[in-house]
Design a protein around this motif. Structure first.
Motif, short mmCIF file in Angstrom:
data_model
loop_
_atom_site.label_atom_id
_atom_site.label_comp_id
_atom_site.label_asym_id
_atom_site.label_seq_id
_atom_site.Cartn_x
_atom_site.Cartn_y
_atom_site.Cartn_z
N SER A 164 0.82 -1.11 -0.01
CA SER A 164 -0.10 -0.04 -0.01
C SER A 164 0.87 1.25 -0.02
N VAL A 165 0.25 2.39 -0.39
CA VAL A 165 1.03 3.77 -0.53
C VAL A 165 -0.32 4.56 -0.02
N THR A 166 -0.02 5.47 0.96
CA THR A 166 -0.99 6.45 1.41
C THR A 166 -0.52 7.51 1.66
N LEU A 167 -1.19 8.68 1.52
CA LEU A 167 -0.78 10.11 1.74
C LEU A 167 -1.84 10.66 2.53
N ASP A 168 -1.47 10.94 3.89
CA ASP A 168 -2.39 11.52 4.87
C ASP A 168 -3.70 10.72 5.04
N GLY A 169 -3.20 9.31 5.11
CA GLY A 169 -4.22 8.29 5.24
C GLY A 169 -5.16 7.84 3.88
N GLU A 170 -4.92 8.62 2.87
CA GLU A 170 -5.49 8.44 1.66
C GLU A 170 -4.82 7.35 0.84
N ASP A 171 -5.72 6.43 0.41
CA ASP A 171 -5.09 5.48 -0.54
C ASP A 171 -4.51 5.94 -1.93
N VAL A 172 -3.18 6.19 -1.86
CA VAL A 172 -2.75 6.88 -3.16
C VAL A 172 -2.82 5.87 -4.61
N LEU A 173 -2.70 4.57 -4.20
CA LEU A 173 -2.75 3.59 -5.47
C LEU A 173 -4.30 3.58 -5.95
N ALA A 174 -5.28 4.00 -5.40
CA ALA A 174 -6.51 3.93 -5.92
C ALA A 174 -6.93 5.22 -6.68
N MET A 175 -5.87 6.21 -6.51
CA MET A 175 -5.92 7.58 -7.13
C MET A 175 -5.47 7.50 -8.87
N SER A 176 -6.11 8.25 -9.56
CA SER A 176 -5.50 8.37 -11.04
C SER A 176 -4.25 9.30 -10.98
N VAL A 177 -3.40 9.49 -11.85
CA VAL A 177 -2.21 10.34 -11.69
C VAL A 177 -2.53 11.66 -11.29
N ASP A 178 -3.66 12.29 -12.15
CA ASP A 178 -3.89 13.54 -11.90
C ASP A 178 -4.43 13.75 -10.32
N GLU A 179 -5.14 12.85 -9.79
CA GLU A 179 -5.62 12.94 -8.38
C GLU A 179 -4.52 13.01 -7.67
N ARG A 180 -3.56 12.22 -7.70
CA ARG A 180 -2.14 12.11 -6.97
C ARG A 180 -1.59 13.50 -7.02
N ALA A 181 -1.53 13.97 -8.02
CA ALA A 181 -0.91 15.61 -8.10
C ALA A 181 -1.60 16.60 -7.58
N ARG A 182 -3.18 16.40 -7.56
CA ARG A 182 -3.98 17.27 -6.73
C ARG A 182 -3.83 16.91 -5.06
N ALA A 183 -3.53 15.89 -4.86
CA ALA A 183 -3.60 15.37 -3.71
C ALA A 183 -2.15 16.00 -2.89
N GLY A 184 -1.33 16.37 -3.81
CA GLY A 184 0.10 16.92 -3.33
C GLY A 184 1.17 16.25 -3.48
N MET A 185 1.40 15.36 -4.57
CA MET A 185 2.39 14.86 -4.90
C MET A 185 3.04 15.40 -6.12
N PHE A 186 4.43 15.25 -6.17
CA PHE A 186 5.00 15.69 -7.37
C PHE A 186 6.06 14.97 -7.75
N LEU A 187 6.48 14.60 -8.96
CA LEU A 187 7.69 13.88 -9.47
C LEU A 187 8.31 14.59 -10.51
N ALA A 188 9.63 14.87 -10.09
CA ALA A 188 10.76 15.19 -11.35
C ALA A 188 11.41 13.89 -11.89
N MET A 189 11.09 13.88 -13.26
CA MET A 189 11.66 12.73 -13.73
C MET A 189 13.04 12.76 -14.21
N GLN A 190 13.58 11.79 -14.11
CA GLN A 190 15.16 11.46 -14.48
C GLN A 190 15.42 12.21 -15.96
N TYR A 191 14.14 11.62 -16.94
CA TYR A 191 14.50 11.95 -18.26
C TYR A 191 13.18 12.80 -18.71
N PRO A 192 13.08 14.08 -18.36
CA PRO A 192 11.93 14.92 -18.58
C PRO A 192 11.69 14.63 -20.18
N VAL A 193 10.50 14.47 -20.48
CA VAL A 193 9.93 14.14 -22.08
C VAL A 193 9.89 15.60 -22.71
#
Length: 252
Positions: A65-94
């Motif tokens: 499991s992965v949770t952010l503030d108790g919320e199930d991150v794995l149940a979220m879409s990618v955009d929902e994860r961003a709105r929840a407060g997660m940010f990814l800086a990619m090794q190879y930005p496209v």
């Protein structure tokens, strides 16, 4: 205060020979005010961890499991994860041809906040952020990552980090390919973000050189899809001196 909690995470990818397990039970808790550095050799699964948390469809979460503030991150879409407060800086930005940096940043900010930023202050905010990232204001008119140098790509991601203001920043080898000047600029940006006690950073890297400018609270040695050892900043110094050999040997 925010908490990103990863529990016994197992992740596989599809190969020509069938599913291959990459992450083999990763457990890690990151809370606001902390900088965690994950270090390990090539192929150990560090980037897989980053992309799995962010929601890349290539990676199949088989258990854990992965949770952010108790919320199930794995149940979220990618955009929902961003709105929840997660940010990814990619090794190879496209590259995103036809989309200017200015439009990209404003569209992303609008999507995350649920409303468009006020134009009269937004332009000033963007220009100030670009300046702190060592980028000229005209940079905003260029297409996203198209023709960017390695340093420009990573500086741009630091600008995104500042403007989008997430709770948790996952930085996947953000020091990759940087010269010393760009490394200092990127490190300064990460440090500005991490100064806020409401923010957390997960910094993934091969080398200790970025840790000369960013002092982690916790260092984790990542080998063969698992965290082999955890410690403080002194653990990074040990890795600099002795490498990963003893951890790789133990994992075989």
């Amino acid at each position: 205060m925010s908490t990103l909690e990863i529990k016994d995470l197992h992740v596989s990818v599809e190969t020509e020979d069938g599913p291959k397990e990459i992450l083999k039970g990763v457990t890690l808790t990151i809370t606001s005010g902390e900088v965690h550095a994950i270090m390990g050799p090539n192929g150990s699964g560090k980037s897989t961890l980053a992309y799995s948390i962010a929601g890349h469809p290539k990676y199949d979460i088989t258990s854990g499991s992965v949770t952010l503030d108790g919320e199930d991150v794995l149940a979220m879409s990618v955009d929902e994860r961003a709105r929840a407060g997660m940010f990814l800086a990619m090794q190879y930005p496209v590259e995103v041809p036809g989309v200017s940096v200015a439009n990209f940043l404003r569209t992303a900010k609008t999507a995350i906040d649920g409303e468009a930023p006020k134009l009269r202050t937004w332009v000033k905010d963007v220009n100030g952020t670009l300046e702190r990232a060592g980028l000229d204001p005209t940079f905003s008119q260029r297409n996203v990552n198209e023709g960017f140098s390695g340093g420009e790509k990573k500086r741009h991601e630091i600008a995104q980090l500042e403007l989008l203001d997430p709770k948790v920043a996952i930085l996947d080898e953000t020091d990759s390919g940087l010269d010393i000047d760009a490394l200092k600029v990127v490190s300064d940006g990460v440090n500005r973000f991490a100064e806020d006690d409401d923010k957390a950073v997960l910094l993934i890297t091969h080398y200790t050189r970025i840790l000369r400018y960013i002092t982690p609270d916790h260092v984790h040695v990542f080998v063969a899809g698992r965290i082999a050892e955890s410690g403080g900043p002194a653990l990074a110094d040990e890795l600099e001196a002795n490498g990963y050999e003893k951890y790789v040997g133990a994992a075989v």
